[in-house]
Design a protein around this motif. Structure first.
Motif, mmCIF file in Angstrom:
data_model
loop_
_atom_site.group_PDB
_atom_site.id
_atom_site.type_symbol
_atom_site.label_atom_id
_atom_site.label_comp_id
_atom_site.label_asym_id
_atom_site.label_seq_id
_atom_site.Cartn_x
_atom_site.Cartn_y
_atom_site.Cartn_z
ATOM 1 N N GLY A 56 0.813 -1.208 0.000
ATOM 2 C CA GLY A 56 0.000 0.000 0.000
ATOM 3 C C GLY A 56 0.845 1.256 0.000
ATOM 4 N N GLN A 57 0.511 2.189 -0.884
ATOM 5 C CA GLN A 57 1.175 3.492 -0.925
ATOM 6 C C GLN A 57 0.150 4.543 -0.485
ATOM 7 O OE1 GLN A 57 3.834 4.173 -4.430
ATOM 8 N NE2 GLN A 57 2.926 2.284 -5.219
ATOM 9 N N VAL A 58 0.522 5.349 0.506
ATOM 10 C CA VAL A 58 -0.425 6.263 1.138
ATOM 11 C C VAL A 58 0.211 7.641 1.312
ATOM 12 C CG1 VAL A 58 -1.950 6.614 3.121
ATOM 13 C CG2 VAL A 58 -1.352 4.282 2.422
ATOM 14 N N ARG A 59 -0.591 8.677 1.073
ATOM 15 C CA ARG A 59 -0.155 10.053 1.312
ATOM 16 C C ARG A 59 -0.978 10.624 2.465
ATOM 17 N NH1 ARG A 59 -1.180 11.870 -3.334
ATOM 18 N NH2 ARG A 59 0.868 12.126 -4.315
ATOM 19 N N VAL A 60 -0.293 11.146 3.490
ATOM 20 C CA VAL A 60 -0.960 11.813 4.607
ATOM 21 C C VAL A 60 -0.600 13.297 4.537
ATOM 22 C CG1 VAL A 60 -1.246 11.957 7.107
ATOM 23 C CG2 VAL A 60 -0.897 9.729 6.016
ATOM 24 N N THR A 61 -1.617 14.147 4.347
ATOM 25 C CA THR A 61 -1.401 15.569 4.094
ATOM 26 C C THR A 61 -2.163 16.411 5.112
ATOM 27 O OG1 THR A 61 -1.261 15.069 1.734
ATOM 28 C CG2 THR A 61 -1.524 17.379 2.335
ATOM 29 N N ARG A 109 8.161 14.134 2.662
ATOM 30 C CA ARG A 109 8.180 14.589 1.269
ATOM 31 C C ARG A 109 7.882 16.080 1.159
ATOM 32 N NH1 ARG A 109 10.977 12.868 -2.149
ATOM 33 N NH2 ARG A 109 9.618 12.591 -3.944
ATOM 34 N N GLY A 110 8.269 16.824 2.200
ATOM 35 C CA GLY A 110 8.157 18.274 2.143
ATOM 36 C C GLY A 110 6.808 18.787 2.588
ATOM 37 N N ASP A 111 5.762 18.483 1.827
ATOM 38 C CA ASP A 111 4.430 18.962 2.194
ATOM 39 C C ASP A 111 3.510 17.835 2.652
ATOM 40 O OD1 ASP A 111 4.131 17.711 -0.237
ATOM 41 O OD2 ASP A 111 2.902 19.291 -1.135
ATOM 42 N N HIS A 112 4.008 16.592 2.719
ATOM 43 C CA HIS A 112 3.185 15.466 3.182
ATOM 44 C C HIS A 112 4.085 14.331 3.662
ATOM 45 C CE1 HIS A 112 4.046 14.199 -1.006
ATOM 46 N NE2 HIS A 112 3.902 12.973 -0.553
ATOM 47 N N VAL A 113 3.464 13.359 4.307
ATOM 48 C CA VAL A 113 4.157 12.137 4.704
ATOM 49 C C VAL A 113 3.741 11.033 3.738
ATOM 50 C CG1 VAL A 113 4.619 10.491 6.557
ATOM 51 C CG2 VAL A 113 4.097 12.880 7.122
ATOM 52 N N PHE A 114 4.719 10.379 3.156
ATOM 53 C CA PHE A 114 4.470 9.255 2.253
ATOM 54 C C PHE A 114 4.735 7.966 3.029
ATOM 55 C CE2 PHE A 114 6.261 6.274 -1.036
ATOM 56 C CZ PHE A 114 5.068 6.048 -1.708
ATOM 57 N N ILE A 115 3.773 7.059 3.013
ATOM 58 C CA ILE A 115 3.861 5.830 3.804
ATOM 59 C C ILE A 115 3.667 4.619 2.896
ATOM 60 C CG2 ILE A 115 2.866 4.532 5.737
ATOM 61 C CD1 ILE A 115 1.906 7.115 6.941
ATOM 62 N N VAL A 116 4.465 3.581 3.130
ATOM 63 C CA VAL A 116 4.283 2.299 2.452
ATOM 64 C C VAL A 116 3.979 1.250 3.512
ATOM 65 C CG1 VAL A 116 5.345 0.509 1.016
ATOM 66 C CG2 VAL A 116 5.822 2.921 0.544
ATOM 67 N N VAL A 117 2.842 0.569 3.365
ATOM 68 C CA VAL A 117 2.394 -0.428 4.344
ATOM 69 C C VAL A 117 2.293 -1.799 3.683
ATOM 70 C CG1 VAL A 117 1.150 1.260 5.731
ATOM 71 C CG2 VAL A 117 -0.049 0.077 3.893
ATOM 72 N N ASN A 118 2.192 -2.821 4.509
ATOM 73 C CA ASN A 118 2.119 -4.190 4.008
ATOM 74 C C ASN A 118 0.814 -4.467 3.275
ATOM 75 O OD1 ASN A 118 4.619 -5.584 4.867
ATOM 76 N ND2 ASN A 118 3.944 -4.949 6.903
ATOM 77 N N ALA A 119 0.909 -5.329 2.263
ATOM 78 C CA ALA A 119 -0.236 -5.612 1.401
ATOM 79 C C ALA A 119 -1.422 -6.173 2.173
ATOM 80 C CB ALA A 119 0.182 -6.580 0.297
ATOM 81 N N ALA A 120 -1.172 -7.134 3.057
ATOM 82 C CA ALA A 120 -2.261 -7.805 3.753
ATOM 83 C C ALA A 120 -2.972 -6.884 4.738
ATOM 84 C CB ALA A 120 -1.735 -9.043 4.477
ATOM 85 N N CYS A 121 -2.287 -5.813 5.153
ATOM 86 C CA CYS A 121 -2.840 -4.903 6.169
ATOM 87 C C CYS A 121 -3.315 -3.584 5.602
ATOM 88 C CB CYS A 121 -1.778 -4.622 7.239
ATOM 89 S SG CYS A 121 -1.107 -6.070 8.067
ATOM 90 N N LYS A 122 -3.095 -3.326 4.302
ATOM 91 C CA LYS A 122 -3.261 -1.957 3.820
ATOM 92 C C LYS A 122 -4.688 -1.432 3.964
ATOM 93 C CE LYS A 122 -3.488 -3.129 -1.157
ATOM 94 N NZ LYS A 122 -2.800 -2.914 -2.459
ATOM 95 N N ALA A 123 -5.688 -2.239 3.704
ATOM 96 C CA ALA A 123 -7.069 -1.754 3.832
ATOM 97 C C ALA A 123 -7.364 -1.362 5.279
ATOM 98 C CB ALA A 123 -8.055 -2.811 3.351
ATOM 99 N N ASP A 124 -6.944 -2.209 6.232
ATOM 100 C CA ASP A 124 -7.155 -1.898 7.647
ATOM 101 C C ASP A 124 -6.348 -0.682 8.072
ATOM 102 O OD1 ASP A 124 -8.951 -3.952 7.994
ATOM 103 O OD2 ASP A 124 -7.487 -5.347 8.855
#
Length: 373
Positions: A56-61, A109-124
């Protein structure tokens, strides 16, 4: 008709002769015609290309980086606020019992946090962040693939596509142009080798993968070798070596919690489960994740019970990951043991097919890390 998801590289895997298996809801390559053993050794010697697009690739802004980081520090017990721009850090979500919900990588990433999470957990994970974080937006990135290029030749290969790749050091993050695509690149990975993880627009992923595979030093690598590489590197696999019932102190992951978030630190606690995790870090845990070397040639895999002596009646621990280490040339494993047994050099016994066989507690990683510091 399979209900498994497919990554943007699915057709390429099939054309390369991959053996496909279900993994975390995706149809993924477990190995290619080279075979797991040779894929593992090729990565250690040259460079391997992994498809990790299932993660999972996620942006938190927030209003700015600081607001996003401060919000996340309530869920993640690491120093996110002080992370320098274009730097990455390992972390994990924790629960009220002091366990680990998931482990992850996060970047400034300057204006946000970029997060990579595990596939099996990404929806949760995404639902959890959306429910628990206020004043920020949590956005799953669904239009990008994720590749990993790992091995001592990774820098030489990637710099042919963008010379700036050579300027990066371990845990740096940058935006590079690779095979015409704007890619978000970190100098990190899951093998113990130097290398990069590359977020690429999904519609340009095949072109980039083919450009990398055109290099003589690069071979496609499947999940089988990915697992043996990370095991030799002493790296945890979520759901096996760590889970919702594992305290970070038990998992030997205290190094990931910086002093500023620990007792006496400027931002001590303030995260979910802090009242359980912080005492375990300062006082020590009753059990600990350790490296294990079976003394014979037989690999000991996940679930093998561990005993303090050859004739002890009750197990004192269990193996959480194990297999043959191709670089080591012998079986390797990791598991949990109580305080009085986790010193390096201690002998314990694993029960394999009804027989008790000895293992030696060993330091990890089993093969030296080759990161570019």
């Amino acid at each position: 008709m399979s209900d498994l998801h497919q990554t943007p590289l699915h057709a390429l895997h099939l054309s390369l002769g991959a053996k496909m298996v279900p993994f975390a809801g995706y149809d993924m390559p477990v190995q290619y015609p080279m075979g797991v053993l040779q894929e593992h050794l090729h990565t250690r010697a040259k460079a391997g290309l992994f498809d990790v697009s299932h993660m999972g690739q996620v942006r938190v802004t927030g209003a700015d980086y600081t607001s996003a980081a401060a919000a996340l520090e309530r869920l993640i017990p690491v120093d996110i606020l002080d992370l320098a721009e274009n730097r990455q850090r390992y972390g994990f979500f924790t629960n009220a019992a002091g366990g680990i919900r998931d482990d992850l990588m996060l970047a400034n990433r300057g204006d946000h946090v970029f997060i990579v999470v595990n596939a099996a957990c990404k929806a949760d994970d995404i639902a959890y962040m959306q429910a628990e974080l206020t004043g920020v937006s949590v956005t799953e990135i669904t239009d990008r693939a994720l590749l990993a290029l790992q091995g001592p030749a990774a820098e030489a290969v990637l710099r042919t596509l963008d010379p700036r790749a050579a300027d990066m050091r371990f845990m740096d993050v940058a935006t590079l142009t690779l095979a015409g695509a704007e890619c978000w690149v970190s100098r990190s990975g899951y093998t113990g080798e130097d290398g990069y993880e590359i977020s690429v627009p999904a519609d340009q992923a095949v072109a980039l993968a083919e450009a990398l595979l055109a290099h003589d030093d690069v071979a496609p690598i499947g999940l089988g070798a990915r697992d043996s590489l990370r095991l030799e590197a002493g790296l945890c696999l979520y759901g096996h070596d760590i889970d919702a019932g594992t305290n970070p102190a038990e998992a030997s992951l205290g190094w990931a919690i910086q002093k500023v978030r620990r007792a006496g630190g400027a931002r001590a606690g303030g995260f979910v489960g802090a009242e359980v995790i912080l005492p375990a870090l300062s006082e020590g845990a009753a059990r600990k994740r350790v490296g294990l070397l079976p003394q014979g040639r037989a690999p000991m895999r996940e679930g093998v019970p561990l005993f303090a002596s050859e004739d002890a009646a009750t197990p004192v621990g269990t193996i959480t990951s194990g297999g043959f280490g191709p670089t080591v040339g012998a079986p390797v494993a990791m598991g949990y043991l109580p305080t009085d047994l986790f010193a390096t050099g201690t002998t314990v016994w694993g029960e394999l097919r009804g027989k008790r066989l000895p293992l030696t507690v060993a330091a990890m990683p089993f093969t030296p890390a080759n990161f570019k510091r």
